[in-house]
Motif scaffolding. Sequence first.
Motif, PDB file in Angstrom:
ATOM      1  N   PHE A 163       0.841  -1.198   0.000  1.00  0.00           N
ATOM      2  CA  PHE A 163       0.000   0.000   0.000  1.00  0.00           C
ATOM      3  C   PHE A 163       0.875   1.246   0.000  1.00  0.00           C
ATOM      4  O   PHE A 163       1.764   1.393   0.841  1.00  0.00           O
ATOM      5  CB  PHE A 163      -0.919  -0.003   1.217  1.00  0.00           C
ATOM      6  CG  PHE A 163      -1.774   1.220   1.348  1.00  0.00           C
ATOM      7  CD1 PHE A 163      -2.769   1.491   0.412  1.00  0.00           C
ATOM      8  CD2 PHE A 163      -1.584   2.112   2.396  1.00  0.00           C
ATOM      9  CE1 PHE A 163      -3.563   2.621   0.530  1.00  0.00           C
ATOM     10  CE2 PHE A 163      -2.374   3.231   2.531  1.00  0.00           C
ATOM     11  CZ  PHE A 163      -3.367   3.492   1.587  1.00  0.00           C
ATOM     12  N   VAL A 164       0.626   2.140  -0.951  1.00  0.00           N
ATOM     13  CA  VAL A 164       1.366   3.392  -1.050  1.00  0.00           C
ATOM     14  C   VAL A 164       0.575   4.478  -0.331  1.00  0.00           C
ATOM     15  O   VAL A 164      -0.488   4.899  -0.802  1.00  0.00           O
ATOM     16  CB  VAL A 164       1.591   3.785  -2.531  1.00  0.00           C
ATOM     17  CG1 VAL A 164       2.387   5.083  -2.600  1.00  0.00           C
ATOM     18  CG2 VAL A 164       2.306   2.664  -3.277  1.00  0.00           C
ATOM     19  N   ASP A 165       1.063   4.894   0.819  1.00  0.00           N
ATOM     20  CA  ASP A 165       0.349   5.896   1.611  1.00  0.00           C
ATOM     21  C   ASP A 165       0.585   7.300   1.048  1.00  0.00           C
ATOM     22  O   ASP A 165       1.546   7.534   0.307  1.00  0.00           O
ATOM     23  CB  ASP A 165       0.797   5.830   3.066  1.00  0.00           C
ATOM     24  CG  ASP A 165      -0.282   6.315   4.020  1.00  0.00           C
ATOM     25  OD1 ASP A 165      -1.280   6.892   3.542  1.00  0.00           O
ATOM     26  OD2 ASP A 165      -0.125   6.125   5.236  1.00  0.00           O
ATOM     27  N   SER A 166      -0.306   8.208   1.423  1.00  0.00           N
ATOM     28  CA  SER A 166      -0.215   9.588   0.938  1.00  0.00           C
ATOM     29  C   SER A 166      -1.033  10.487   1.848  1.00  0.00           C
ATOM     30  O   SER A 166      -1.971  10.023   2.516  1.00  0.00           O
ATOM     31  CB  SER A 166      -0.733   9.680  -0.503  1.00  0.00           C
ATOM     32  OG  SER A 166      -0.948  11.024  -0.896  1.00  0.00           O
ATOM     33  N   GLN A 167      -0.730  11.752   1.867  1.00  0.00           N
ATOM     34  CA  GLN A 167      -1.541  12.700   2.632  1.00  0.00           C
ATOM     35  C   GLN A 167      -2.900  12.918   1.978  1.00  0.00           C
ATOM     36  O   GLN A 167      -3.837  13.383   2.619  1.00  0.00           O
ATOM     37  CB  GLN A 167      -0.811  14.045   2.749  1.00  0.00           C
ATOM     38  CG  GLN A 167      -0.521  14.717   1.401  1.00  0.00           C
ATOM     39  CD  GLN A 167       0.160  16.062   1.564  1.00  0.00           C
ATOM     40  OE1 GLN A 167      -0.223  16.845   2.430  1.00  0.00           O
ATOM     41  NE2 GLN A 167       1.183  16.316   0.757  1.00  0.00           N
ATOM     42  N   TYR A 168      -3.014  12.547   0.718  1.00  0.00           N
ATOM     43  CA  TYR A 168      -4.280  12.668  -0.003  1.00  0.00           C
ATOM     44  C   TYR A 168      -4.974  11.305   0.024  1.00  0.00           C
ATOM     45  O   TYR A 168      -4.762  10.462  -0.848  1.00  0.00           O
ATOM     46  CB  TYR A 168      -4.045  13.140  -1.444  1.00  0.00           C
ATOM     47  CG  TYR A 168      -3.204  14.392  -1.530  1.00  0.00           C
ATOM     48  CD1 TYR A 168      -3.687  15.608  -1.041  1.00  0.00           C
ATOM     49  CD2 TYR A 168      -1.923  14.361  -2.086  1.00  0.00           C
ATOM     50  CE1 TYR A 168      -2.910  16.760  -1.110  1.00  0.00           C
ATOM     51  CE2 TYR A 168      -1.146  15.500  -2.164  1.00  0.00           C
ATOM     52  CZ  TYR A 168      -1.641  16.698  -1.666  1.00  0.00           C
ATOM     53  OH  TYR A 168      -0.881  17.845  -1.732  1.00  0.00           O
ATOM     54  N   GLY A 192     -11.233   7.500 -12.446  1.00  0.00           N
ATOM     55  CA  GLY A 192     -10.052   8.364 -12.461  1.00  0.00           C
ATOM     56  C   GLY A 192      -8.821   7.670 -11.931  1.00  0.00           C
ATOM     57  O   GLY A 192      -8.846   6.487 -11.592  1.00  0.00           O
ATOM     58  N   GLN A 193      -7.734   8.417 -11.851  1.00  0.00           N
ATOM     59  CA  GLN A 193      -6.456   7.873 -11.404  1.00  0.00           C
ATOM     60  C   GLN A 193      -6.400   7.783  -9.881  1.00  0.00           C
ATOM     61  O   GLN A 193      -6.837   8.703  -9.186  1.00  0.00           O
ATOM     62  CB  GLN A 193      -5.312   8.772 -11.888  1.00  0.00           C
ATOM     63  CG  GLN A 193      -5.003   8.640 -13.378  1.00  0.00           C
ATOM     64  CD  GLN A 193      -4.406   7.301 -13.709  1.00  0.00           C
ATOM     65  OE1 GLN A 193      -5.020   6.493 -14.380  1.00  0.00           O
ATOM     66  NE2 GLN A 193      -3.196   7.057 -13.240  1.00  0.00           N
ATOM     67  N   THR A 215      -5.664   6.076  -1.777  1.00  0.00           N
ATOM     68  CA  THR A 215      -4.822   7.273  -1.811  1.00  0.00           C
ATOM     69  C   THR A 215      -4.761   7.857  -3.220  1.00  0.00           C
ATOM     70  O   THR A 215      -4.921   7.140  -4.219  1.00  0.00           O
ATOM     71  CB  THR A 215      -3.399   6.960  -1.330  1.00  0.00           C
ATOM     72  OG1 THR A 215      -2.851   5.887  -2.106  1.00  0.00           O
ATOM     73  CG2 THR A 215      -3.397   6.567   0.132  1.00  0.00           C
ATOM     74  N   PHE A 216      -4.501   9.174  -3.263  1.00  0.00           N
ATOM     75  CA  PHE A 216      -4.452   9.912  -4.520  1.00  0.00           C
ATOM     76  C   PHE A 216      -3.215  10.803  -4.542  1.00  0.00           C
ATOM     77  O   PHE A 216      -2.463  10.869  -3.564  1.00  0.00           O
ATOM     78  CB  PHE A 216      -5.716  10.760  -4.685  1.00  0.00           C
ATOM     79  CG  PHE A 216      -6.995   9.967  -4.668  1.00  0.00           C
ATOM     80  CD1 PHE A 216      -7.560   9.500  -5.845  1.00  0.00           C
ATOM     81  CD2 PHE A 216      -7.631   9.670  -3.464  1.00  0.00           C
ATOM     82  CE1 PHE A 216      -8.732   8.762  -5.824  1.00  0.00           C
ATOM     83  CE2 PHE A 216      -8.797   8.933  -3.433  1.00  0.00           C
ATOM     84  CZ  PHE A 216      -9.348   8.474  -4.622  1.00  0.00           C
ATOM     85  N   SER A 217      -3.056  11.509  -5.647  1.00  0.00           N
ATOM     86  CA  SER A 217      -1.875  12.354  -5.814  1.00  0.00           C
ATOM     87  C   SER A 217      -2.151  13.829  -5.565  1.00  0.00           C
ATOM     88  O   SER A 217      -1.212  14.630  -5.545  1.00  0.00           O
ATOM     89  CB  SER A 217      -1.297  12.186  -7.231  1.00  0.00           C
ATOM     90  OG  SER A 217      -0.935  10.845  -7.466  1.00  0.00           O
ATOM     91  N   SER A 218      -3.423  14.194  -5.403  1.00  0.00           N
ATOM     92  CA  SER A 218      -3.728  15.609  -5.223  1.00  0.00           C
ATOM     93  C   SER A 218      -5.002  15.802  -4.408  1.00  0.00           C
ATOM     94  O   SER A 218      -5.816  14.877  -4.276  1.00  0.00           O
ATOM     95  CB  SER A 218      -3.887  16.307  -6.580  1.00  0.00           C
ATOM     96  OG  SER A 218      -5.060  15.849  -7.226  1.00  0.00           O
ATOM     97  N   GLU A 219      -5.175  17.017  -3.886  1.00  0.00           N
ATOM     98  CA  GLU A 219      -6.364  17.356  -3.126  1.00  0.00           C
ATOM     99  C   GLU A 219      -7.606  17.325  -4.007  1.00  0.00           C
ATOM    100  O   GLU A 219      -8.691  16.918  -3.573  1.00  0.00           O
ATOM    101  CB  GLU A 219      -6.194  18.765  -2.520  1.00  0.00           C
ATOM    102  CG  GLU A 219      -7.349  19.216  -1.664  1.00  0.00           C
ATOM    103  CD  GLU A 219      -7.536  18.384  -0.396  1.00  0.00           C
ATOM    104  OE1 GLU A 219      -8.676  18.293   0.091  1.00  0.00           O
ATOM    105  OE2 GLU A 219      -6.536  17.801   0.084  1.00  0.00           O
ATOM    106  N   GLU A 220      -7.463  17.738  -5.251  1.00  0.00           N
ATOM    107  CA  GLU A 220      -8.597  17.756  -6.188  1.00  0.00           C
ATOM    108  C   GLU A 220      -9.139  16.344  -6.416  1.00  0.00           C
ATOM    109  O   GLU A 220     -10.355  16.133  -6.504  1.00  0.00           O
ATOM    110  CB  GLU A 220      -8.177  18.377  -7.529  1.00  0.00           C
ATOM    111  CG  GLU A 220      -7.883  19.865  -7.476  1.00  0.00           C
ATOM    112  CD  GLU A 220      -6.531  20.170  -6.837  1.00  0.00           C
ATOM    113  OE1 GLU A 220      -5.677  19.242  -6.727  1.00  0.00           O
ATOM    114  OE2 GLU A 220      -6.345  21.333  -6.426  1.00  0.00           O
TER     115      GLU A 220
END
Length: 244
Positions: A163-168, A192-193, A215-220
């Motif tokens: 699992f790749v964690d992220s702040q998003y 979506g991605q 998790t995602f790469s952006s707030e949007e």
Amino acid sequence: MATAISSLITPPALHLRCRSPSTASASASAPARLFFRAVAAPQAWRGGLALRVAASSAVLEAPAEVAARKLYVGNIPRTVTNDELRDMFAAHGTVERAEVMYDKYTNRSRRFGFVTMSTVEEANAAIEALNGTEVGGRKIKVNVTESFLPNIDRSAPEPEPVFVDSQYKVYVGNLAKSVTTEVLKNFFSEKGQILSATVSHIPGTSKSKGFGFVTFSSEEEVEAAVATFNDAELEGQPIRVNRA
């Protein structure tokens, strides 16, 4: 008086019949003696035994033989019935069995099923012709199932992808027990991605806790996921999607 003696564990080919001589004329001090004579088991019973042994052998051999021609069919529309699934594969050989899998609580299709062809060659032809084709606007997946293949240890859960964690990140709750990490990942990827996805499990088992994370790469992308997927239906029940 005669008493039949037979085994309760392994039925013998012969029964032993036991008799003791009349004690009316025997001395009180004389030891009792038993006489045995062999009696052939009834022919009908022996035939039944042979039939059961043959049937048991067939059952033991079936899984390995069926494995190579039993196909998994995934991502099918919910409206596809058993008969329609059979018709899809009938053009590529003789279909022995076609079954769509349904949720036992909602009775809704789980969007996958299994098809057993009569030969390995027909199964391979069906995979070649149907895998990746579109049915009802969805690209279906067709491949050989491994559910009956030997030498697979199913006592322990299969390792989860990293699992790749992220702040998003979003929390996904109220997941059906049938939802796996792969199912969750594919569900969110349709719109979506995503960066990564995981379903939480009870430690040491493959049993879902009923929630997971994406998790995602952006707030949007997080905002779009909450707006799109909160209260959406996955595996027959609405899911909750909130910021994590």
